[in-house]
Design a protein around this motif. Structure first.
Motif: not given
Length: 215
Positions: A88-95, A155-162
């Motif tokens: 998705t190009g979103l910042p991930n859970n680490n961020v 907004l962040f991508q937390a993994g999978g569809d989360n």
């Protein structure tokens, strides 16, 4: 009995003057190297073998070198991979965790809420249409969520569809309303009975008493 004339050779100049590189090309290559500020474009560490970053870009534009030979690019690219969701190009859970902890330590969480967003029955979509279509739907969904954000929302991508958002409290209700029951282009192309995406959310209102992201 050797004759010097048998060893004569003629050499002709085949050097071609390099093309003038337009400013747009410099801009494009600098951006692809993650050098987006004047400071980052003048590091001039010479690790690449050139005196300046601009000379390196000139060489890349003429095909003499490659972006991957810039040590600063490698550092920036590794950091990008560590902090960005590839799909998705979103910042991930680490961020997300770093951002929330920074806000907590700075005492700037008042007025914000944390929203966790999950797509209902996403496994069913993957099973029915395949992971390639599922990935396209996640990309469409994340792009739609981006357009719902306010200037201070994240907004962040937390993994999978989360997904997770740190959002101003006054934006939460409208955000959830518009994020639910979405008609996405990818779903419409599949010509199936699944027409809309539904979500489930958990909302935590930050009040400034948190000591870290675990509380």
């Amino acid at each position: 009995q050797l004759k010097p004339e048998d060893f004569y050779r003629e050499f002709h100049e085949h050097y071609e003057q390099p093309f003038d590189i337009p400013d747009e090309t410099y801009e494009e290559i600098f951006n692809s190297m993650h050098k987006t500020t004047p400071e980052s474009r003048q590091i001039d560490c010479q690790s690449c073998g050139y005196r300046s970053c601009r000379q390196m870009v000139f060489a890349i534009a003429n095909g003499y070198n490659t972006i991957s030979n810039c040590v600063q690019y490698e550092k920036a690219e590794n950091y990008r991979l560590y902090t960005t969701d590839k799909l998705t190009g979103l910042p991930n859970n680490n961020v997300y965790l770093q951002t929330l902890d920074t806000m907590i330590k700075a005492g700037s969480t008042n007025g914000f809420a944390v929203i966790q967003i999950n797509i209902k029955n996403f496994m069913l979509i993957n099973n029915r249409f395949g992971f390639s279509t599922g990935n396209s739907i996640l990309t469409d969904f994340s792009n739609h969520l981006r357009h719902l954000l306010g200037s201070e929302d994240k907004l962040f991508q937390a993994g999978g569809d989360n997904f997770i958002s740190i959002m101003k409290k006054e934006h939460v209700n409208n955000f959830i309303f518009q994020a639910n029951r979405l008609s996405l282009p990818t779903l419409e192309q599949e010509n199936s009975d699944i027409r809309k995406l539904s979500i489930r959310c958990g909302v935590y209102e930050l009040d400034g008493t948190e000591s870290d992201h675990e509380t």
